[in-house]
Design a protein around this motif. Structure first.
Motif, PDB file in Angstrom:
ATOM      1  N   TYR A 295       0.852  -1.189   0.000  1.00 16.94           N
ATOM      2  CA  TYR A 295       0.000   0.000   0.000  1.00 16.94           C
ATOM      3  C   TYR A 295       0.878   1.226   0.000  1.00 16.94           C
ATOM      4  CZ  TYR A 295       0.864   0.648   5.056  1.00 16.94           C
ATOM      5  OH  TYR A 295       1.449   0.869   6.264  1.00 16.94           O
ATOM      6  N   LEU A 296       0.332   2.344  -0.407  1.00 19.91           N
ATOM      7  CA  LEU A 296       1.094   3.576  -0.413  1.00 19.91           C
ATOM      8  C   LEU A 296       0.674   4.425   0.785  1.00 19.91           C
ATOM      9  CD1 LEU A 296       1.075   4.499  -4.208  1.00 19.91           C
ATOM     10  CD2 LEU A 296       2.875   3.416  -2.880  1.00 19.91           C
ATOM     11  N   PRO A 297       1.617   5.201   1.324  1.00 22.51           N
ATOM     12  CA  PRO A 297       1.312   5.942   2.555  1.00 22.51           C
ATOM     13  C   PRO A 297       0.133   6.908   2.416  1.00 22.51           C
ATOM     14  CG  PRO A 297       3.483   6.505   1.682  1.00 22.51           C
ATOM     15  CD  PRO A 297       3.008   5.341   0.912  1.00 22.51           C
ATOM     16  N   ASP A 298      -0.171   7.349   1.187  1.00 26.39           N
ATOM     17  CA  ASP A 298      -1.304   8.257   1.056  1.00 26.39           C
ATOM     18  C   ASP A 298      -2.610   7.502   0.768  1.00 26.39           C
ATOM     19  OD1 ASP A 298      -0.623   7.445  -1.410  1.00 26.39           O
ATOM     20  OD2 ASP A 298      -0.245   9.445  -2.261  1.00 26.39           O
ATOM     21  N   ASN A 299      -2.545   6.189   0.809  1.00 26.15           N
ATOM     22  CA  ASN A 299      -3.749   5.394   0.589  1.00 26.15           C
ATOM     23  C   ASN A 299      -3.695   4.163   1.488  1.00 26.15           C
ATOM     24  OD1 ASN A 299      -6.143   4.636  -0.485  1.00 26.15           O
ATOM     25  ND2 ASN A 299      -5.428   4.404  -2.589  1.00 26.15           N
ATOM     26  N   LEU A 300      -3.915   4.409   2.775  1.00 25.78           N
ATOM     27  CA  LEU A 300      -3.758   3.346   3.763  1.00 25.78           C
ATOM     28  C   LEU A 300      -4.905   2.344   3.674  1.00 25.78           C
ATOM     29  CD1 LEU A 300      -2.867   5.578   6.852  1.00 25.78           C
ATOM     30  CD2 LEU A 300      -1.268   4.388   5.353  1.00 25.78           C
ATOM     31  N   PRO A 301      -4.654   1.095   4.034  1.00 25.98           N
ATOM     32  CA  PRO A 301      -5.759   0.131   4.118  1.00 25.98           C
ATOM     33  C   PRO A 301      -6.753   0.601   5.181  1.00 25.98           C
ATOM     34  CG  PRO A 301      -3.621  -0.940   4.427  1.00 25.98           C
ATOM     35  CD  PRO A 301      -3.378   0.522   4.422  1.00 25.98           C
ATOM     36  N   LYS A 302      -8.031   0.193   5.002  1.00 29.13           N
ATOM     37  CA  LYS A 302      -9.043   0.607   5.981  1.00 29.13           C
ATOM     38  C   LYS A 302      -9.629  -0.638   6.641  1.00 29.13           C
ATOM     39  CE  LYS A 302     -10.021   4.596   3.234  1.00 29.13           C
ATOM     40  NZ  LYS A 302      -9.026   4.109   2.226  1.00 29.13           N
ATOM     41  N   VAL A 303      -9.677  -0.604   7.969  1.00 31.05           N
ATOM     42  CA  VAL A 303     -10.265  -1.722   8.695  1.00 31.05           C
ATOM     43  C   VAL A 303     -11.692  -1.333   9.062  1.00 31.05           C
ATOM     44  CG1 VAL A 303     -10.111  -3.153  10.759  1.00 31.05           C
ATOM     45  CG2 VAL A 303      -8.022  -2.402   9.600  1.00 31.05           C
ATOM     46  N   SER A 304     -12.651  -2.175   8.687  1.00 33.60           N
ATOM     47  CA  SER A 304     -14.033  -1.844   9.025  1.00 33.60           C
ATOM     48  C   SER A 304     -14.796  -3.117   9.391  1.00 33.60           C
ATOM     49  CB  SER A 304     -14.708  -1.131   7.846  1.00 33.60           C
ATOM     50  OG  SER A 304     -14.565  -1.922   6.687  1.00 33.60           O
TER      51      SER A 304
END
Lengths: 625, 275
Positions: free
Chosen positions: A429-438
């Motif tokens: 992943y790129l630092p400006d597009n972090l994974p999202k936990v939901s």
């Protein structure tokens, strides 16, 4: 002019020795003319030139001339003091002239070699430089170097792997060691871990021999549930007060101190759903769950790397977390020691197959592994969506979301390769597009942007493990103030020199090792600890420290006790005494002169670099000849 | 402005009259980085002009404003201070203090009417031999362009440099600049952070005031002067001069002497009563 006050004492008798250095100086400077000029200057009792002043006959010439001409100070005009000053100082001492009565004039590096095409001007400059050296020499004073006795005992703060290793090294060299640990038992951060990389033993088993040795060693006094309450003194002579829970403080005297207080993992408050969902945990909590065999039932696990690191909560890379994640991912994939707790009973309930892959399946797996290798190992991005990804042997899908994998070094990269061979997925992943936990329908999921496929994707998971960096101990600042050693901007202890003195503090007598200096794995902590012990033992083994004569001196009559110098000194070599005036701890002073230039009352004189000496030297440069 | 014209004209005349003029430059180099860089420069045979004379100190932090200003007063045309690069200081934070001290020196040079370019601070590491030759070459050329220091020809400038030197030795400026680095990096004694701009402002004001007072003492040392005379010579408003005088009198540094009619004259009290 106040410069002519040398009459009070006996008139100086200066000997000047000017070197040709073969043709290195002689080829570009008229050395004979410089010598002749020097002999005309006031207070010069003798001036001569040598082909090589540093050769035996040159040195003998200095010794003989000191006796013959009754010289009380010596000026050598040749190469650089950085290499040759000790040699000429020894020569002076051998002939009975104090080594601080010697001045070096550099007419090679700073003259003949940089003015090779201007002999006349270079000769004039050499004359000026020699005159400057003589001007300085007039104000020199003999100095004595004092020896300070050392208490042959060490203090190690921190009972983790690095602290224990350091204590053991010192104890094995037959020096008594006080080992202070704030916890009720030894083992530090590592004792809470489950497995370690590249060993099949558990963390506890791995460090048990170390703990046993420390426990059994007669030279080690343990202070558990304790902390350093106060530190007074300086190298060789520290008075340390060790406080315990409710217990009376114990006073110990030590000669050197090693700081090995370790680090703690960052608590990722508010990041990636931590604390919002019970199945979002840190990698340290994961280790604890593994130890307690309390892992939830797993089908799919996601690691998220660099949580709070590298420009988020902290600026640095914690280095060890990639390897920790690779290790844990492999353990899950292999269900090491049945860590997933899949019992036959349970398996029957859930319809799961307890592993022991059939020969058929094994062959299939190997086949696909070979195909994979053919495709090249360098691919870090996952081939998810490519061919059918064979599940790891435990049947649990393991995904490591990473910015990039820092599996540095020989072994770690191999482990990384093995993990990929075990079908652990590494998704970037790129630092400006972090994974999202939901959470969706009560199920955890990780949403991410697939950088290769260039599309948003979602992955259902049972457990999210956040790899957080190691951060400085919250009480590091307290200890740093007690020991008067610096912390870096990230709160870790800061060594004296990033490359050349990695386990020393700039303050003599205090040393550092392990994760309190920055994230380190066990291997690194052990080597650093051994290094710190080998540094800390030098004063103990010598039994004394030689205090340099290049220290500051305080005129107590002038000192108003304002404390400006105490703050400015980088070595804590100044302190206020009972009378409220500052005094110098000679053994700790490095002679930089910061306090001297700072003192608002002009009460501080820098030995061997006095205002008078520097001004005489500098102003001599301006004289018209 | 007029002073500037005067100098330009003067510098030109000087250059015509004395083509042989060679700048005299003194360099103070720290033992561990810039002196070693100068050594490497020599070992590598990088050439530079012969004007500079180097003085070795253990750390650039040793170079107090007094040393630099005194050497400028004695007639140096340029001063180079060389230290380790920031964060590379052999003594950890020494060069941070150097930076603050050099800032004060420059402030005082401005007050004294000496070109700031005559003082240069450079970080040269032990491996930057070539850089050292470039620094010295450039600096020498710059000093050549500036011409001889006005200290040689202008008594007022000389008095001002002497005043700058004295001001640099006052408790107030030394304490402020001595604490500046720690105030900015660690905050004050109460743990509050300090606004850099505010601190700069405080030091600016202190520099100006201490310089003016030192100049009054310097001028009134030569002959007793009235407030009006001082104001004119110093180009400072008389009310400001008067306030300085009141403070100097309170501190027994200046005395009223021979009032001429209604105009009091002031004379500097020499410490220890010496002439």
């Amino acid at each position: 002019m106040p410069e002519n006050t040398s009459t009070e004492k006996e008139k100086p008798r200066i000997g000047v020795f000017i070197c040709h250095c073969g043709s290195n100086i002689g080829g570009f400077v008229d050395v004979k003319a410089v010598t002749e000029y020097a002999s005309t200057l006031p207070d010069v009792a003798y001036a001569t030139d040598n082909l090589y002043t540093c050769a035996e006959d040159g040195l003998n010439n200095i010794k003989d001339s000191i006796k013959e001409h009754n010289l009380d100070r010596v000026v050598v005009s040749s190469c650089t003091p950085r290499t040759h000053a000790p040699l000429f100082q020894r020569t002076c001492e051998a002939a009975g002239v104090n080594k601080y009565m010697f001045t070096f004039v550099n007419i090679r590096e700073h003259c003949s070699w940089v003015h090779m095409k201007e002999k006349e001007k270079a000769t004039q400059k050499a004359k000026d430089l020699v005159r400057m050296g003589i001007a300085r020499a007039r104000f020199l004073e003999p100095q004595e170097e004092t020896k300070v006795d050392v208490t042959p005992t060490a203090l190690v703060v921190g009972g983790g792997v690095s602290g224990m290793t350091a204590a053991l090294s010192l104890a094995n060299m037959k020096f008594p060691v006080h080992l202070v640990e704030k916890d009720q038992e030894l083992g530090g951060f590592v004792k809470n871990l489950h497995g370690l990389m590249m060993t099949t033993k558990s963390a506890n088993e791995t460090i048990k021999p170390l703990i046993d040795k420390v426990n059994a060693h007669k030279n080690i006094t343990q202070h558990l549930n304790s902390h350093v309450a106060s530190v007074e003194g300086f190298i060789g002579n520290y008075d340390v007060s060790i406080g315990g829970d409710g217990a009376e403080a114990k006073e110990v005297k030590v000669g050197t101190i090693i700081v090995a207080t370790g680090a703690v993992p960052l608590v990722p408050e508010g990041l990636f759903g931590y604390k919002e969902h019970p199945n979002v945990i840190t990698s340290t909590e994961f280790e604890e769950l593994c130890n307690k065999k309390e892992l939830p039932k797993l089908k799919s696990v996601a690691f998220i790397q660099c949580v709070g690191a590298r420009g988020q909560t902290v600026s640095y890379c914690s280095r060890i977390c990639c390897n920790v994640a690779i290790k844990s991912a492999m353990n899950i994939a292999e269900n090491r020691d049945n860590m997933l707790g899949v019992t036959e009973e349970k398996a029957a309930e859930t319809g799961e197959v307890v592993e022991e892959p059939t020969a058929e399946k094994k062959a299939e797996e190997e086949g696909s592994e070979r195909r994979r290798r053919r495709r090249g190992r360098g691919r870090r991005d996952e081939d998810e969506g490519g061919e059918e990804a064979a599940a790891p042997s435990s049947g649990v899908e393991v995904t490591v979301f990473n910015r990039d994998v820092m599996a540095y070094g020989v072994e770690h990269e191999l482990e990384f390769n093995k993990a990929r061979e075990k079908r652990v997925k590494f998704i970037r992943y790129l630092p400006d597009n972090l994974p999202k936990v939901s959470v969706k329908d009560g199920k955890l999921e990780v949403g991410y942007f697939h950088e290769t496929l260039k599309m948003e994707r979602t992955m259902p998971v049972d457990l999210v493990i956040l790899s957080t960096p190691l951060v400085a101990q919250p009480d590091a600042a307290t200890l740093s103030q007690l020991l008067k050693v610096p912390l870096g901007q990230d709160g870790f202890f800061q060594e004296a020199h990033v490359k050349l003195r990695p386990v020393d503090f700039a303050t003599d007598g205090v040393y550092v090792c392990g994760a309190c200096r920055g994230p380190a794995d066990i291997t690194e902590a052990v080597s650093q600890a051994a290094a710190a012990a080998s540094r800390a033992v030098i004063p103990l083994a010598n039994g004394f420290v030689q205090a340099e004569a290049l220290t500051s001196r305080i005129d107590e009559a002038k000192c108003s006790g304002c404390g400006t110098c105490v703050e400015a000194c980088p070595y804590s070599a100044l302190r206020k005494n009972e009378e409220g005036v500052t005094e110098v701890i000679a053994a700790a002073c490095k002679g930089c002169g910061c306090c001297g230039a700072t003192c608002p009352e002009n009460a501080i004189t820098m030995t061997h670099y006095t205002d008078q000496q520097l001004l005489a030297e500098a102003k001599a440069a301006l004289e018209e000849v | 402005m007029t002073e500037k014209h005067h100098t330009a004209h003067h510098g030109k005349k000087e250059a015509e009259a004395d083509k042989e003029w060679e700048p005299k430059i003194v360099g103070f180099l720290c033992n561990w980085c810039s002196y070693a860089g100068a050594d490497l420069c020599g070992v590598s045979r990088f050439q530079y002009p012969t004007n500079i004379r180097l003085v070795r100190v253990m750390c650039s932090t040793r170079v107090s404003p007094h040393i630099v200003l005194d050497v400028l007063e004695a007639g140096a045309d340029g001063i180079l201070v060389g230290g380790c690069h920031l964060n590379d200081c052999h003594y950890m934070t020494g060069n941070y203090h150097t930076e603050k001290r050099v800032n004060l020196m420059k402030r005082l040079l401005r007050e004294a009417g000496i070109e700031e370019g005559r003082l240069r601070l450079e970080w040269v590491s032990a491996s930057e031999g070539e850089k050292f030759s470039k620094v010295v070459t450039e600096f020498t050329e710059e000093i050549q362009k500036l011409g001889p220091s006005k200290v040689h020809t202008d008594d007022m400038v000389k008095a001002k440099v002497a005043a700058a030197d004295d001001a640099s030795e006052t408790f107030r400026l030394k304490a402020l600049v001595g604490k500046e680095f720690n105030l900015l990096s660690k905050g004050n004694a109460y743990g509050d952070t300090v606004d850099p701009e505010k601190l700069t402002g405080i030091i600016d004001v202190a520099t100006e005031e201490e310089f003016e007072r030192a100049l009054i003492l310097e001028l009134a040392r030569i002959r007793p002067m009235s407030v009006k005379q001082l104001g004119m010579v110093m180009e400072v408003p008389t009310d400001r001069v008067l306030r300085h005088i009141v403070l100097l009198r309170q501190n027994s540094m200046i005395a009223m002497e021979h009032p001429e009619g209604f105009t009091p004259l002031y004379k500097t009290i020499e410490i220890g009563g010496e002439q």
